[in-house]
Design a protein around this motif. Structure first.
Motif, mmCIF file in Angstrom:
data_model
loop_
_atom_site.group_PDB
_atom_site.id
_atom_site.type_symbol
_atom_site.label_atom_id
_atom_site.label_comp_id
_atom_site.label_asym_id
_atom_site.label_seq_id
_atom_site.Cartn_x
_atom_site.Cartn_y
_atom_site.Cartn_z
ATOM 1 N N GLU A 476 0.833 -1.197 0.000
ATOM 2 C CA GLU A 476 0.000 0.000 0.000
ATOM 3 C C GLU A 476 0.870 1.251 0.000
ATOM 4 O O GLU A 476 1.970 1.274 0.544
ATOM 5 C CB GLU A 476 -0.923 0.034 1.221
ATOM 6 C CG GLU A 476 -1.968 -1.078 1.258
ATOM 7 C CD GLU A 476 -3.061 -0.902 0.206
ATOM 8 O OE1 GLU A 476 -3.093 0.166 -0.448
ATOM 9 O OE2 GLU A 476 -3.874 -1.823 0.036
ATOM 10 N N MET A 477 0.292 2.318 -0.615
ATOM 11 C CA MET A 477 0.958 3.615 -0.647
ATOM 12 C C MET A 477 0.342 4.500 0.427
ATOM 13 O O MET A 477 -0.876 4.688 0.464
ATOM 14 C CB MET A 477 0.768 4.273 -2.012
ATOM 15 C CG MET A 477 1.169 3.401 -3.196
ATOM 16 S SD MET A 477 2.937 3.194 -3.333
ATOM 17 C CE MET A 477 3.433 4.789 -3.975
ATOM 18 N N LEU A 478 1.177 5.034 1.301
ATOM 19 C CA LEU A 478 0.705 5.970 2.323
ATOM 20 C C LEU A 478 0.663 7.376 1.733
ATOM 21 O O LEU A 478 1.669 7.891 1.256
ATOM 22 C CB LEU A 478 1.633 5.949 3.531
ATOM 23 C CG LEU A 478 1.532 4.743 4.464
ATOM 24 C CD1 LEU A 478 2.570 4.860 5.561
ATOM 25 C CD2 LEU A 478 0.146 4.618 5.053
ATOM 26 N N THR A 479 -0.505 7.993 1.786
ATOM 27 C CA THR A 479 -0.659 9.354 1.276
ATOM 28 C C THR A 479 -0.914 10.305 2.437
ATOM 29 O O THR A 479 -0.988 9.905 3.600
ATOM 30 C CB THR A 479 -1.833 9.428 0.288
ATOM 31 O OG1 THR A 479 -3.065 9.218 0.993
ATOM 32 C CG2 THR A 479 -1.693 8.364 -0.799
ATOM 33 N N SER A 480 -1.087 11.570 2.126
ATOM 34 C CA SER A 480 -1.367 12.581 3.152
ATOM 35 C C SER A 480 -2.846 12.666 3.482
ATOM 36 O O SER A 480 -3.244 13.493 4.317
ATOM 37 C CB SER A 480 -0.862 13.946 2.676
ATOM 38 O OG SER A 480 0.521 13.920 2.438
ATOM 39 N N ASP A 507 2.514 13.852 0.364
ATOM 40 C CA ASP A 507 2.814 15.152 -0.230
ATOM 41 C C ASP A 507 3.633 15.964 0.774
ATOM 42 O O ASP A 507 3.139 16.308 1.856
ATOM 43 C CB ASP A 507 1.505 15.872 -0.558
ATOM 44 C CG ASP A 507 1.739 17.209 -1.255
ATOM 45 O OD1 ASP A 507 2.899 17.672 -1.301
ATOM 46 O OD2 ASP A 507 0.746 17.786 -1.739
ATOM 47 N N PRO A 508 4.879 16.291 0.456
ATOM 48 C CA PRO A 508 5.731 16.991 1.428
ATOM 49 C C PRO A 508 5.234 18.390 1.788
ATOM 50 O O PRO A 508 5.676 18.974 2.781
ATOM 51 C CB PRO A 508 7.094 17.051 0.722
ATOM 52 C CG PRO A 508 6.783 16.906 -0.729
ATOM 53 C CD PRO A 508 5.585 16.026 -0.810
ATOM 54 N N LEU A 509 4.310 18.929 1.007
ATOM 55 C CA LEU A 509 3.813 20.279 1.286
ATOM 56 C C LEU A 509 2.651 20.284 2.277
ATOM 57 O O LEU A 509 2.291 21.340 2.801
ATOM 58 C CB LEU A 509 3.374 20.946 -0.024
ATOM 59 C CG LEU A 509 4.470 21.115 -1.088
ATOM 60 C CD1 LEU A 509 3.902 21.786 -2.334
ATOM 61 C CD2 LEU A 509 5.637 21.932 -0.531
ATOM 62 N N ARG A 510 2.083 19.120 2.548
ATOM 63 C CA ARG A 510 0.929 19.047 3.460
ATOM 64 C C ARG A 510 1.423 18.674 4.857
ATOM 65 O O ARG A 510 1.248 17.555 5.354
ATOM 66 C CB ARG A 510 -0.093 18.045 2.930
ATOM 67 C CG ARG A 510 -0.649 18.436 1.565
ATOM 68 C CD ARG A 510 -1.512 17.373 0.945
ATOM 69 N NE ARG A 510 -2.727 17.097 1.709
ATOM 70 C CZ ARG A 510 -3.668 16.247 1.327
ATOM 71 N NH1 ARG A 510 -3.532 15.597 0.171
ATOM 72 N NH2 ARG A 510 -4.742 16.043 2.071
ATOM 73 N N HIS A 511 2.053 19.634 5.528
ATOM 74 C CA HIS A 511 2.757 19.378 6.782
ATOM 75 C C HIS A 511 1.817 18.921 7.895
ATOM 76 O O HIS A 511 2.115 17.943 8.607
ATOM 77 C CB HIS A 511 3.517 20.635 7.221
ATOM 78 C CG HIS A 511 4.520 21.105 6.228
ATOM 79 N ND1 HIS A 511 5.699 20.431 5.977
ATOM 80 C CD2 HIS A 511 4.526 22.190 5.397
ATOM 81 C CE1 HIS A 511 6.380 21.074 5.047
ATOM 82 N NE2 HIS A 511 5.697 22.151 4.670
ATOM 83 N N SER A 512 0.704 19.594 8.080
ATOM 84 C CA SER A 512 -0.179 19.257 9.196
ATOM 85 C C SER A 512 -0.772 17.859 9.028
ATOM 86 O O SER A 512 -0.816 17.079 9.985
ATOM 87 C CB SER A 512 -1.296 20.298 9.317
ATOM 88 O OG SER A 512 -2.051 20.372 8.106
#
Length: 544
Positions: A476-480, A507-512
């Motif tokens: 499985e791929m872990l996403t944000s 996504d490295p831009l979705r920090h929270s």
């Protein structure tokens, strides 16, 4: 916890030491790249295929060892029988198909006996030679892939460039009269070369020194008397690519319509309605799969191949040694790459298809011994009956039996045998006319020897069985996406798999959101592994 039979753990890094790792644990050894790379000029590297190509050189590692990539873990008890059995040999778990050679040509069309102009390109290996011998396309429905894993993963897998890996310890001769010099170099590099699918290209070639020019549609290559191929084709290329590069020189990856009345009415064109989309973007992992697949098509013949599942792999270091001797230059090139490269020998794919493709050629004498079940040195009528039941379709045709026995009788009349074999009683039926059937007789009786050699003279060198992936492993791929992550982790909790692979595609831009996913993942790990590992330091200590 889930593999108590494992004796020792080797962790391969570039020298980094996790702060929680107990370096004094006697069942763990930290291995650096310096410890295993033969050519230190290839270091430093951040290419996992480069590192994988050397893990069998870990000092002290057992002949067979489990190899874990760093995003793979165990979720339930496993035992050696999950990887290998005495009766079946190595278990090979295969998941999805290798990516198609292009967006408009699936591999199912290549080498299927029908010329498909969409496949007549370098990337698709010129339709496996189909267009050189077939003028008309045939109707065929578009091929639908079957797989337990979504194909999209091969298209969306990000470039990870990981450097950490974990390992658990525990010819047919080429006819020189029909093979040009450059192809012979391929044979010297890689061993036996399967010419079955190359016949369309070399069928009209005699000795290399006799060839003055070779025509292919609009291009003509003229060869000089010094037997040198044009440098512009090959340069300093690896021998394993010469066949591919020669074809590229002739065709240059331009779709080549077959000359003649080639009315394209095939249903295959429904699949390739936009020929202009000739190029596509694949990640480096997928490209390396296609690269190895192309090499193996040359060596072992065209085949549709699947990708090994993302799971721990049982590796035999002696098989790896044999593979790397056969494909030496390709693995040296892989080792030299600093990051992942489209021309990597993808490790698991290369290993398992080498294991499954290598053949063992069995002498006639050994075939004789196999059917000489009472070890008397002769074949009895009963043993010959068993042989014939495996040689011919059932029910046995009486004429075939008579033909076989007459051939043995005829050979016994003109052959001068040196062996004096003592025949045990009860070898013959009452009405049998057969002479003493010794190993020497069968080995020198050309008709019988060639007959049994064609049927029994080739077997797989390495015993194995193919397992359809999907039952015992999950990838499985872990996403944000927090909600999807919760659902995914709960599904793994509900239906634990022996082998779990969680790949980071956040996504490295979705920090929270990523912080929440990190917390969810930490909680999942604690539910899967509630007790601290014996390889971890107490919480008050850290390794620096």
């Amino acid at each position: 916890m889930y593999a108590p039979w494992v004796r020792h753990v080797y962790i391969v890094t570039n020298g980094q030491i996790p702060s929680w790792l107990d370096m004094d644990n006697p069942r763990m050894t930290l291995i650096t790249h310096e410890d295993i790379f033969l050519d230190k000029n290839h270091l430093p590297t951040f290419s996992s295929p480069a590192i994988e190509s050397h893990i069998h050189r870990i000092p002290g590692i057992s002949d067979k060892f489990l190899y874990f990539n760093d995003d793979v873990m165990l979720g339930a008890e496993v035992w050696p029988e999950d990887f290998i059995t005495q009766a079946g040999g190595q278990k090979v778990y295969l998941a999805w198909w290798v990516p198609d050679c292009s967006d408009i040509c699936p591999w199912a069309w290549v080498g299927d006996g029908s010329c498909d102009p969409a496949c007549n390109t370098t990337l698709c290996e010129f339709d496996g030679g189909d267009c050189n011998s077939t003028l008309l396309s045939t109707d065929s429905e578009p091929f639908e892939e079957e797989s337990d894993y979504p194909y999209k993963y091969l298209q969306i897998l990000g470039e990870k460039n990981k450097s950490t890996t974990i390992s658990f310890n525990n010819s047919e001769k080429i006819n020189n009269s029909t093979t040009v010099a450059w192809m012979h170099t391929v044979a010297m590099t890689h061993g036996t070369l399967n010419l079955k699918n190359q016949s369309s290209f070399i069928s009209n070639l005699t000795k290399f020194s006799d060839i003055k020019e070779y025509n292919d549609n609009s291009k003509t290559i003229k060869l000089n008397d010094s037997n040198d191929m044009p440098e512009s084709i090959f340069g300093d290329s690896n021998h394993t690519k010469l066949h591919i590069q020669f074809k590229r020189y002739l065709n240059d990856d331009i779709i080549n319509l077959v000359q003649g009345n080639n009315s394209i009415k095939s249903n295959k064109l429904k699949y390739s309605d936009q020929w202009k989309h000739k190029n596509r973007q694949l990640d480096t992992y997928a490209e390396s799969l296609l690269y190895v697949n192309k090499i193996y098509n040359i060596i072992y013949g065209f085949d549709r191949r699947k990708v090994p599942a993302h799971m721990p792999h049982l590796i035999d270091k002696w098989i790896v040694n044999s593979m790397q001797r056969k494909f030496e230059s390709d693995f040296i090139k892989t080792s030299s790459h600093k990051i992942r490269n489209a021309e990597d020998m993808q490790f698991a794919f290369s290993y398992f298809y080498f294991l499954m493709s290598e053949n063992l050629y069995i002498p006639v004498g050994d075939i004789f011994d196999k059917f000489d079940t009472d070890k008397s040195g002769t074949w009895s009528d009963r043993e010959i009956r068993t042989l014939l039941s495996r040689l011919y379709p059932l029910p046995l045709d009486y004429n075939l039996v008579v033909e076989f026995e007459n051939s043995i009788v005829n050979c016994s009349k003109y052959l001068k045998l040196t062996e004096d074999v003592k025949v045990p009683p009860g070898e013959r039926y009452l009405d049998s006319m057969l002479p003493v059937v010794s190993k020497e007789l069968i080995s020198n009786c050309d008709w019988v020897a060639s007959k049994i050699k064609r049927r029994f003279g080739k077997s797989k060198r390495y015993k194995h069985e193919v397992i359809k992936a999907g039952k015992n492993e999950i990838f499985e791929m872990l996403t944000s996406n927090v909600s999807l992550t919760v659902q995914l982790l709960d599904e793994i909790r509900r239906d634990p798999k022996k082998f779990i692979c969680l790949n980071d595609d956040m996504d490295p831009l979705r920090h929270s959101e990523n912080e929440i996913v990190r917390a969810l993942l930490n909680d999942f790990y604690r539910s899967l592994y509630p007790l601290k590992s014996t390889f971890e330091l107490p919480p008050q200590f850290r390794t620096y």
